[in-house]
Design a protein around this motif. Sequence first.
Motif, PDB file in Angstrom:
ATOM      1  N   ALA A   1      -3.045   7.266  -6.321  1.00 40.44           N
ATOM      2  CA  ALA A   1      -4.186   6.930  -7.202  1.00 40.44           C
ATOM      3  C   ALA A   1      -4.464   5.420  -7.166  1.00 40.44           C
ATOM      4  O   ALA A   1      -4.728   4.811  -8.208  1.00 40.44           O
ATOM      5  CB  ALA A   1      -3.927   7.404  -8.622  1.00 40.44           C
ATOM      6  N   GLY A   2      -4.377   4.844  -5.997  1.00 44.98           N
ATOM      7  CA  GLY A   2      -4.686   3.426  -5.832  1.00 44.98           C
ATOM      8  C   GLY A   2      -3.530   2.487  -6.144  1.00 44.98           C
ATOM      9  O   GLY A   2      -3.603   1.296  -5.860  1.00 44.98           O
TER      10      GLY A   2
ATOM     11  N   ASP B   1       5.194  -0.109  -4.009  1.00 45.11           N
ATOM     12  CA  ASP B   1       6.070  -1.290  -4.023  1.00 45.11           C
ATOM     13  C   ASP B   1       5.804  -2.178  -5.235  1.00 45.11           C
ATOM     14  O   ASP B   1       6.682  -2.896  -5.697  1.00 45.11           O
ATOM     15  CB  ASP B   1       5.866  -2.133  -2.754  1.00 45.11           C
ATOM     16  CG  ASP B   1       6.398  -1.419  -1.535  1.00 45.11           C
ATOM     17  OD1 ASP B   1       7.370  -0.665  -1.683  1.00 45.11           O
ATOM     18  OD2 ASP B   1       5.826  -1.599  -0.445  1.00 45.11           O
ATOM     19  N   ARG B   2       4.570  -2.156  -5.709  1.00 46.25           N
ATOM     20  CA  ARG B   2       4.211  -3.089  -6.783  1.00 46.25           C
ATOM     21  C   ARG B   2       4.090  -2.425  -8.140  1.00 46.25           C
ATOM     22  O   ARG B   2       4.262  -3.069  -9.169  1.00 46.25           O
ATOM     23  CB  ARG B   2       2.879  -3.774  -6.436  1.00 46.25           C
ATOM     24  CG  ARG B   2       3.039  -4.854  -5.382  1.00 46.25           C
ATOM     25  CD  ARG B   2       1.842  -5.773  -5.377  1.00 46.25           C
ATOM     26  NE  ARG B   2       0.695  -5.130  -4.780  1.00 46.25           N
ATOM     27  CZ  ARG B   2       0.413  -5.226  -3.488  1.00 46.25           C
ATOM     28  NH1 ARG B   2       1.167  -5.936  -2.692  1.00 46.25           N
ATOM     29  NH2 ARG B   2      -0.631  -4.614  -2.993  1.00 46.25           N
ATOM     30  N   ASP B   3       3.764  -1.122  -8.142  1.00 42.04           N
ATOM     31  CA  ASP B   3       3.381  -0.509  -9.409  1.00 42.04           C
ATOM     32  C   ASP B   3       3.927   0.913  -9.564  1.00 42.04           C
ATOM     33  O   ASP B   3       3.186   1.848  -9.891  1.00 42.04           O
ATOM     34  CB  ASP B   3       1.842  -0.510  -9.485  1.00 42.04           C
ATOM     35  CG  ASP B   3       1.366  -0.551 -10.915  1.00 42.04           C
ATOM     36  OD1 ASP B   3       2.218  -0.530 -11.821  1.00 42.04           O
ATOM     37  OD2 ASP B   3       0.144  -0.582 -11.117  1.00 42.04           O
ATOM     38  N   ALA B   4       5.238   1.040  -9.343  1.00 40.03           N
ATOM     39  CA  ALA B   4       5.857   2.370  -9.423  1.00 40.03           C
ATOM     40  C   ALA B   4       5.719   2.960 -10.834  1.00 40.03           C
ATOM     41  O   ALA B   4       5.579   4.171 -10.992  1.00 40.03           O
ATOM     42  CB  ALA B   4       7.321   2.294  -9.016  1.00 40.03           C
ATOM     43  N   ASP B   5       5.729   2.109 -11.851  1.00 34.27           N
ATOM     44  CA  ASP B   5       5.643   2.614 -13.227  1.00 34.27           C
ATOM     45  C   ASP B   5       4.311   3.322 -13.487  1.00 34.27           C
ATOM     46  O   ASP B   5       4.274   4.356 -14.148  1.00 34.27           O
ATOM     47  CB  ASP B   5       5.823   1.476 -14.234  1.00 34.27           C
ATOM     48  CG  ASP B   5       7.284   1.050 -14.313  1.00 34.27           C
ATOM     49  OD1 ASP B   5       8.136   1.831 -13.836  1.00 34.27           O
ATOM     50  OD2 ASP B   5       7.562  -0.048 -14.820  1.00 34.27           O
ATOM     51  N   SER B   6       3.214   2.751 -12.967  1.00 33.36           N
ATOM     52  CA  SER B   6       1.910   3.406 -13.141  1.00 33.36           C
ATOM     53  C   SER B   6       1.897   4.752 -12.436  1.00 33.36           C
ATOM     54  O   SER B   6       1.293   5.715 -12.927  1.00 33.36           O
ATOM     55  CB  SER B   6       0.785   2.541 -12.573  1.00 33.36           C
ATOM     56  OG  SER B   6       0.721   1.340 -13.269  1.00 33.36           O
ATOM     57  N   ILE B   7       2.556   4.814 -11.291  1.00 31.63           N
ATOM     58  CA  ILE B   7       2.612   6.091 -10.564  1.00 31.63           C
ATOM     59  C   ILE B   7       3.391   7.115 -11.393  1.00 31.63           C
ATOM     60  O   ILE B   7       2.944   8.251 -11.560  1.00 31.63           O
ATOM     61  CB  ILE B   7       3.245   5.898  -9.163  1.00 31.63           C
ATOM     62  CG1 ILE B   7       2.341   4.995  -8.310  1.00 31.63           C
ATOM     63  CG2 ILE B   7       3.466   7.251  -8.485  1.00 31.63           C
ATOM     64  CD1 ILE B   7       2.881   4.670  -6.933  1.00 31.63           C
ATOM     65  N   LYS B   8       4.532   6.703 -11.925  1.00 28.63           N
ATOM     66  CA  LYS B   8       5.359   7.632 -12.726  1.00 28.63           C
ATOM     67  C   LYS B   8       4.564   8.239 -13.872  1.00 28.63           C
ATOM     68  O   LYS B   8       4.752   9.400 -14.223  1.00 28.63           O
ATOM     69  CB  LYS B   8       6.567   6.899 -13.309  1.00 28.63           C
ATOM     70  CG  LYS B   8       7.640   6.612 -12.272  1.00 28.63           C
ATOM     71  CD  LYS B   8       8.916   6.116 -12.937  1.00 28.63           C
ATOM     72  CE  LYS B   8       9.968   5.779 -11.914  1.00 28.63           C
ATOM     73  NZ  LYS B   8      10.196   4.357 -11.723  1.00 28.63           N
ATOM     74  N   ARG B   9       3.669   7.455 -14.460  1.00 28.67           N
ATOM     75  CA  ARG B   9       2.919   7.941 -15.625  1.00 28.67           C
ATOM     76  C   ARG B   9       1.918   9.036 -15.291  1.00 28.67           C
ATOM     77  O   ARG B   9       1.592   9.855 -16.136  1.00 28.67           O
ATOM     78  CB  ARG B   9       2.167   6.779 -16.292  1.00 28.67           C
ATOM     79  CG  ARG B   9       3.017   6.075 -17.340  1.00 28.67           C
ATOM     80  CD  ARG B   9       2.145   5.173 -18.202  1.00 28.67           C
ATOM     81  NE  ARG B   9       1.783   3.957 -17.498  1.00 28.67           N
ATOM     82  CZ  ARG B   9       2.562   2.880 -17.421  1.00 28.67           C
ATOM     83  NH1 ARG B   9       3.731   2.865 -18.009  1.00 28.67           N
ATOM     84  NH2 ARG B   9       2.178   1.820 -16.756  1.00 28.67           N
TER      85      ARG B   9
END
Length: 252
Positions: free
Chosen positions: A64-65, A69-77
């Motif tokens: 989802a963009g 590497d930089r934003d694993a937390d946003s992916i987890k959500r």
Amino acid sequence: MEPVIRVNGLVKRYGSFEAVKGISFEVYKQEIFGLLGPNGAGKTTTLEIIETLREKSAGSVHVAGHDIDRDADSIKRIIGVQLQAAGYYPSLTLTELIGLFAGLYNMQVDAEALLKSVGLEEKRKSRFKELSGGQKQRFSIATTLIHKPSIIFLDEPTTGLDPQARRNLWDLIRKVRDEGTTVVITTHYMDEAEQLCDRVAIMDSGKIISIDSPEKLIDKLVASGFERPREVRKASLEDVFLNLTGHAWTEE
Ligand code: ATP
């Protein structure tokens, strides 16, 4: 079509062994995408890297963009991951387990409606350990949906299930897709990929050797002059069994 997952040149090494050898693919919004291949092909490794559960060795992954590497937390959500059965407290009821997960996600959830959506409303007071294999799988899909993710990942969801329970699970997975969720699954069942997946990536020894819709892959093979050695039967023994026993939604 809009890609929600973009994997580019993904490599995973375990020591000197390269389990995933530089694969690239995209998953589109609201499709059922299958990673299809034999044991050891690298399906679980690929899935767990995208789920942020395993480190990659090289390449890039965007969900989802968001760059893994930089934003694993946003992916987890925004993703839902199916837990292995061992992850559930065996003596809690299904309603209690959903309440527990909802608490972890800090969400209010209508447990009854969620259980109904996976055909388990009558089992809401049962404990996880009292469910059949198919019911356990349906329940674990329900738990992936609690925080309303835009993508869910299912690793071999129908392994070990009888034919009727598998078909029930396929219906549920299609329903989840039709309600707007992208579904990524792994399977080593060819018939499952053919019937369920909108597109499949065929993996072997850490590489993707082909990627397309099942229909197009079959059409290409036929166009190349391939013919089956003997006439295909119009039904299989599995069809006979299902026809005799009926296509009930809940298996007991
Ligand atoms: P299966 O259908 O059996 O789950 P798979 O396609 O999901 O197979 P993976 O589990 O991704 O395959 O494994 C790919 C390869 O990497 C296999 O050869 C496996 O032995 C190896 N492998 C997986 N995990 C590890 C690990 N933690 N350490 C070392 N090698 C591993």
